[in-house]
Every structure is written in C-alpha cells, then in structure tokens.
Write a protein that holds these residues in place. Structure first.
Motif, PDB file in Angstrom:
ATOM      1  N   PHE A 136     -17.977  -2.704 -30.649  1.00 40.48           N
ATOM      2  CA  PHE A 136     -16.962  -3.515 -29.968  1.00 40.48           C
ATOM      3  C   PHE A 136     -15.605  -2.847 -30.170  1.00 40.48           C
ATOM      4  O   PHE A 136     -15.555  -1.641 -30.392  1.00 40.48           O
ATOM      5  N   ASN A 196     -16.344   0.178 -28.425  1.00 45.52           N
ATOM      6  CA  ASN A 196     -17.242  -0.281 -27.360  1.00 45.52           C
ATOM      7  C   ASN A 196     -18.347   0.743 -27.114  1.00 45.52           C
ATOM      8  O   ASN A 196     -18.688   1.074 -25.983  1.00 45.52           O
ATOM      9  N   HIS A 213     -12.336  -8.074 -33.460  1.00 48.68           N
ATOM     10  CA  HIS A 213     -12.973  -8.732 -32.321  1.00 48.68           C
ATOM     11  C   HIS A 213     -13.630 -10.034 -32.770  1.00 48.68           C
ATOM     12  O   HIS A 213     -13.562 -10.393 -33.963  1.00 48.68           O
TER      13      HIS A 213
END
Length: 391
Positions: A36, A171, A40
């Motif tokens: 991620f 990500n 987050h």
C-alpha cells in the motif's frame, strides 16, 4: 536491469519504516517495499493513536525496550514537523487478587524503579473524578507515559528516510522472494530487486511473506474494532485524564480494555484487547458495525467504569492484531539465512516499540547483532515450535 540495494525492507509500516530510517541515516542504500502507500488504513498502525506505557503488564522484560523506545520517539519529535507524542500519563486498574495483567504491570514498575504511583480504586476515583471504580481495586498511574500519533510517526520516519536517501516502492505487493547464500531477490508486481540483506516486517501479511522463504510461522491475524465516543470534555481531556488499561472479570475469564483521553474534540477512544477468530487480511470485513460486538462490549465497559464518556458514537474503525501463541514478538534472523531478519507477531501491544524495533532491525542488517536483549523473541523458541507441530 534489476536494481540492487544493500538492504530491502518488505513491509514499510510501523517497524519497517523505522528500520528504513535508521539504515538510511547511516548511509545504507535502502529500499522499502509496501503493498500500500504508508501510512494507510490497511494495517495495524491505523487509528490515529497508540498507547506507550513503561510499567508493563505483558512482562517486565519489556521495560528496557519501552524506555529506549520512548527516547527514540522523543528524538523523532525533535527532528520532525509532526506531532509524535503526548505525555498524558497512563493508568491501569483491576480487581485485587484477580488481575494478573495489572499485578505484573505494578511489579514491573517496582522492579525497574519507574516513576509510578500505586493506588487503590478509591484513590484513583479521587484523582480522576470521571472514573467509577470499586474502592478495593488495585491501580497504578505513571505520569511519564501517554500516547503516540501512529500515522504521524510513520509519516515522519518516511520523510526522514527519504531525506537520507532511502527509496520507496509503494502500492507494489511482493509476489515472491528467493534467498541465496549471500543475497536475496524480491519479485514484486512492478519490478524485481536484489539486495545483500532483507528485512521482513509485513504485519498481518508476515505469515504469507515468510512462507515464500519456507518458514511456517504460527501467526494469527484477527479483526479489532476501535471506537470514539462523545465524552465530558472537562473530565476526559488529555490534560486531565490519562490513557488506560483496565482488566475486567468476565465470568471465568478476564477482558482487558484500553483507551485514550479526548483531544481536539475527537472523543474518548476505546478498544477491547482480545483475539477472536483468525482472518485473512486480504478479505477481512473492514466495516465497523458489521458485527454487533464492534460497539457492544466497548459500550458496556464505558457504562460501567466511565459513564460520562459513554456518549454518542462518533466514529469506529477496524484494525488488525497479529498474535503469536505466547503473545510475545518474533524479532530474529531466519534460521537458515542469517542475512534475512524478521519482525512479526506484535500482538496488539507492539506499536509503542516500533522505534526501538526499527533500531534493532537496522543493527541486525548492518552487523548481524544488536545491543538490545531480544532473547525473548527468538524465532525457534519452544512455544512457537510446539504450535507449528500441533496445528
């Protein structure tokens, strides 16, 4: 062309991001990879705040690490523009003779000569009028503890790590890891990287990541609801009320509740420290209120012990615990690959140690050793081996 680094950190959350900073600060060429974009809302650091306490109910062996962690958080606050720590104090209480967690916290404070007041329930009510505590409860209050701003802290470590030259790949889930005698290859969805050393600190995903290196770690992630409630701001603000850990009898067992004072109108934050059914972090239901107990147990606790903090529900979120069979962390090197270090199983009480765990991981990566005593957290301790055999 495959890019090469001195150290790759897989999992740039609480411990991983701190490790990345301490490595980069030493000039070590470091890459941090995360599925991620930290901070987050998918991991165990989600939810704005975390308690830091020094008198430790999980075992007095943790106290030196808690004190070193506090030093490092204070250092981070001086280096960052973000708020890192609020010294609200911390308290704990439970029924006399039936609260082993509270008894161990009190014993740890005495053994390590911490600045702690040891009180009865009656004395706690006098000091903090918002409490409704039986007079004969055992209690303690430590003024030097308080709470950390969990997402702020990860952001601060990220900014400082990047300032010192660390690279981020976000990500970007890891697909596979290959270990060689003196190096590793990390294959992600976007790119393949190599490194001399590897740190694995993937939180609830650690079991899946470790399996890529033929490690079967007995880690159990679980779903953890946390909620904020409207409260009497005069009684429960962070200038007048501390963080808390409360041990409550529930039939033949005990439950531990934890929480935070209100600040900036956010409300009192409360959670129940427990381990329920195992979940898959990739498919877990993240909707607060989807289970009737998300608010139910917490509301009952507030009604009983802090009635003027049991106002309207302001917000609820879901985070994750990842537990080992004995409740202690794993911080160690891979048993077959000494250039790979693993930090896992922080069991709902590990965030406060993220600063010092990051320091430990950086030392293991650079020299293979650490100045800190991590013998309690060995990857091959009997309780972990037995769990793997008996599963």
């Amino acid at each position: 062309m495959t890019r090469h680094f001195k150290v790759i950190v897989v999992g740039a959350g609480s411990m991983g991001m701190a490790a990345g900073y301490y490595l980069a600060r030493q000039g070590v060429k470091t890459l941090l990879i995360d599925a991620f974009d930290p901070p987050h809302d998918q991991g165990s650091h989600y939810g704005e705040t975390r308690i830091i306490r020094h008198a430790y109910g999980e075992g007095r062996e943790y106290v030196p690490l808690a004190l070193r962690a506090q030093e490092l958080w204070d250092e981070l606050e001086k280096k960052s523009h973000l708020k890192i720590f609020t010294q609200s104090g911390a308290m704990g209480f439970g029924p006399k003779g039936n609260a082993p967690f509270i008894d161990e916290a009190i014993a740890s404070g005495r053994e390590h000569n911490l600045e702690v007041d040891y009180l009865s329930g009656a004395e706690m009510k006098e000091r903090f009028p918002g409490l409704n505590v039986p007079d004969d409860y055992n209690a303690f209050y430590e003024p030097n503890s308080g709470f950390l701003y969990s997402e702020n802290n990860i952001q601060a470590y990220r900014e400082l790590a990047e300032f010192h030259g660390a690279e981020m790949s976000v990500n970007n889930p890891v697909v596979d890891i290959e270990a060689f005698d003196d190096s590793v290859k990390v294959i992600t969805e976007k790119e393949t990287f190599t490194a001399d050393k590897l740190i694995i600190s993937g939180g609830a995903w650690n079991k899946k990541i470790a399996a890529k290196l033929d490690l079967d770690l007995p880690l159990v992630p679980s779903r953890q609801p946390v909620a904020w409630f409207e409260a009497n701001e005069k009684l429960f603000n962070s200038n007048t009320f501390p963080t808390f850990m409360v041990e409550v009898p529930t039939g033949d067992t005990r439950a531990i509740y934890y929480g935070f004072p209100t600040f900036g109108g956010c409300g009192v934050k409360v959670g129940r420290h427990e381990y329920v059914d195992a979940i898959d972090p990739d498919t877990m239901n993240r909707e607060f209120g989807s289970d009737e107990n998300d608010e139910g147990h917490i509301r009952e606790f507030l009604d009983t012990f802090m009635p003027e903090a049991s106002g309207k529900l302001k917000k609820g979120v879901i985070c994750i615990y990842t537990r080992t069979p004995d409740g202690h962390f794993i911080i160690d090197k891979h048993p077959e690959h000494s250039h790979i270090s693993i930090a896992a199983g922080f069991a709902g009480h590990g965030y406060k140690f993220a600063s010092v765990v990051g320091e430990i991981l950086s030392q293991l990566a650079v020299s293979g050793e650490t100045e800190h005593d991590i013998s309690l957290f060995k990857i091959d301790r009997p309780s972990l081996k037995e769990a793997s055999v008996n599963k």
